[in-house]
Design an enzyme around this catalytic site. Structure first.
Site, PDB file in Angstrom:
ATOM      1  N   LYS A   8       6.225  -9.003   3.102  1.00 39.68           N
ATOM      2  CA  LYS A   8       7.597  -8.504   3.288  1.00 39.68           C
ATOM      3  C   LYS A   8       8.371  -9.451   4.201  1.00 39.68           C
ATOM      4  CE  LYS A   8       5.995  -3.895   2.175  1.00 39.68           C
ATOM      5  NZ  LYS A   8       6.133  -2.446   2.325  1.00 39.68           N
TER       6      LYS A   8
ATOM      7  N   GLU B  83       2.889   2.286  -6.472  1.00 39.21           N
ATOM      8  CA  GLU B  83       3.127   2.464  -5.045  1.00 39.21           C
ATOM      9  C   GLU B  83       4.013   3.689  -4.832  1.00 39.21           C
ATOM     10  OE1 GLU B  83       2.579  -1.585  -2.860  1.00 39.21           O
ATOM     11  OE2 GLU B  83       4.676  -1.343  -3.363  1.00 39.21           O
TER      12      GLU B  83
ATOM     13  N   ASN C 200       1.481  -8.312   0.516  1.00 42.28           N
ATOM     14  CA  ASN C 200       2.939  -8.424   0.501  1.00 42.28           C
ATOM     15  C   ASN C 200       3.377  -8.488   1.964  1.00 42.28           C
ATOM     16  OD1 ASN C 200       5.676  -8.143   0.315  1.00 42.28           O
ATOM     17  ND2 ASN C 200       5.651  -6.125  -0.656  1.00 42.28           N
TER      18      ASN C 200
ATOM     19  N   GLU D 179      11.393  -1.298  -2.265  1.00 37.38           N
ATOM     20  CA  GLU D 179      12.377  -1.714  -1.252  1.00 37.38           C
ATOM     21  C   GLU D 179      13.503  -2.515  -1.899  1.00 37.38           C
ATOM     22  OE1 GLU D 179       9.486  -3.378   1.447  1.00 37.38           O
ATOM     23  OE2 GLU D 179       8.748  -1.349   1.826  1.00 37.38           O
TER      24      GLU D 179
ATOM     25  N   GLY E 192       4.112   2.244   4.130  1.00 34.49           N
ATOM     26  CA  GLY E 192       4.436   2.058   5.544  1.00 34.49           C
ATOM     27  C   GLY E 192       4.398   3.331   6.357  1.00 34.49           C
TER      28      GLY E 192
ATOM     29  N   SER F  63      -0.062   2.092   2.233  1.00 33.65           N
ATOM     30  CA  SER F  63      -0.918   2.343   3.396  1.00 33.65           C
ATOM     31  C   SER F  63      -2.407   2.086   3.124  1.00 33.65           C
ATOM     32  CB  SER F  63      -0.704   3.764   3.938  1.00 33.65           C
ATOM     33  OG  SER F  63       0.630   3.904   4.405  1.00 33.65           O
TER      34      SER F  63
ATOM     35  N   HIS G 196       9.854  -4.108  -6.462  1.00 37.49           N
ATOM     36  CA  HIS G 196       9.305  -3.334  -5.343  1.00 37.49           C
ATOM     37  C   HIS G 196      10.309  -2.243  -4.978  1.00 37.49           C
ATOM     38  CE1 HIS G 196       7.903  -2.256  -1.347  1.00 37.49           C
ATOM     39  NE2 HIS G 196       6.739  -2.778  -1.692  1.00 37.49           N
TER      40      HIS G 196
HETATM   41  P1  13P Z   1       2.058  -0.692   3.333  1.00 38.49           P
HETATM   42  O1  13P Z   1       0.671  -1.197   3.023  1.00 38.49           O
HETATM   43  O2  13P Z   1       2.596  -1.230   4.647  1.00 38.49           O
HETATM   44  O3  13P Z   1       2.165   0.790   3.199  1.00 38.49           O
HETATM   45  O4  13P Z   1       3.032  -1.321   2.220  1.00 38.49           O
HETATM   46  C1  13P Z   1       2.719  -1.143   0.876  1.00 38.49           C
HETATM   47  C2  13P Z   1       3.632  -1.980   0.084  1.00 38.49           C
HETATM   48  O5  13P Z   1       4.801  -1.690  -0.042  1.00 38.49           O
HETATM   49  C3  13P Z   1       3.080  -3.191  -0.542  1.00 38.49           C
HETATM   50  O6  13P Z   1       3.974  -3.731  -1.460  1.00 38.49           O
END
Ligand code: 13P
Length: 245
Positions: A10, A160, A8, A95, A166, A205, A93
């Protein structure tokens, strides 16, 4: 079945960077057993799909609208993603749920739109730190699953935990094992036998160093990778840790 390693990206990469990253992933994908997927911003899906033509790496979007077309300024419809080469789409997601107020019901509608367009949805679920500390993590994820997935559901789930996204803090293998076992139980309870075949990814992560342990946990059918997917070598190293499930 092979594990799925999905990147992803982002809101990262200008167009040339996205194409270069995609090409680097494809160049290293030859000896990888896992199924590979990259999800750039919608704007770059077409260019990335073009760059990946003839490779084993698939392309997906990061969101889609719940309707196929219409007066929705700034939104992207599922058939548009499919039209330019996407085969997958990430939905719900955290976010999007947090920053755009997406509800389980909206995510469910988006799943239906994705399926109608021939896209395979990856539906994200996961609890906040507060919910985990309060012992509510399974309750929260159970509700997200029952509210976000249409019946039938031909897609993938990504667990997740928000506090692991992150942050560099990964859920322990035991946390992941417990939650994935719970999600499987929920899927079987809600979907019957069909619930046994739904793949469950872990995200939060994931790095080359922790991937072998996480990908070996029972019921983990792959990883949804954020930050580490922006580096081709790291993403490929994670994919090399995958196994058959
Ligand atoms: P990270 O791997 O940066 O923690 O992000 C995970 C994520 O949100 C994947 O959709």
């Amino acid at each position: 079945m092979r594990q799925l390693i999905a990147g992803n990206w982002k809101m990262n990469c200008l167009s040339a960077e996205a194409v270069a990253l995609a090409k680097d992933v494809a160049a290293g994908a030859g000896d990888i057993q896992a199924e590979l997927l990259v999800c750039p911003v919608a704007l770059h899906v077409a260019a990335v799909a073009q760059a990946l033509k003839g490779s084993t790496v698939a392309v997906g979007g990061q969101d889609c609208h719940q309707e196929a077309k219409g007066a929705h300024t700034g939104d992207i419809a599922a058939p548009m993603l499919a039209d330019v080469g996407a085969a997958w789409v990430i939905l719900g997601h955290s976010e999007r749920r947090q920053n755009h107020g997406e509800t389980d019901e909206l995510v469910r509608e988006k799943c239906l739109a994705a399926a109608a367009a021939g896209l395979t949805p990856i539906v994200c679920v996961g609890e906040t730190e507060e919910q985990r500390v309060g012992g509510q993590e399974t309750e929260v994820v159970g509700w997200q699953i029952s509210g976000s997935l249409p019946k039938p559901f031909n897609g993938v789930i990504a667990y997740e935990p928000l506090w692991a996204i992150g942050t560099g803090r990964t859920a322990t293998e035991q946390d992941v094992a417990n939650m994935h076992a719970f999600i499987r139980e929920e899927l079987v309870r809600q979907f019957g036998e069909a619930g046994r075949g739904i793949r469950i990814l872990y995200g939060g992560s994931v790095r080359p160093a922790n991937a072998p342990g996480l990908l070996a946990v029972p019921e983990v059918a792959g990883a949804l990778v954020g930050g580490a997917s922006l580096n081709a070598a790291d993403f490929l190293a994670i994919a090399r840790a995958a196994r058959s499930v």
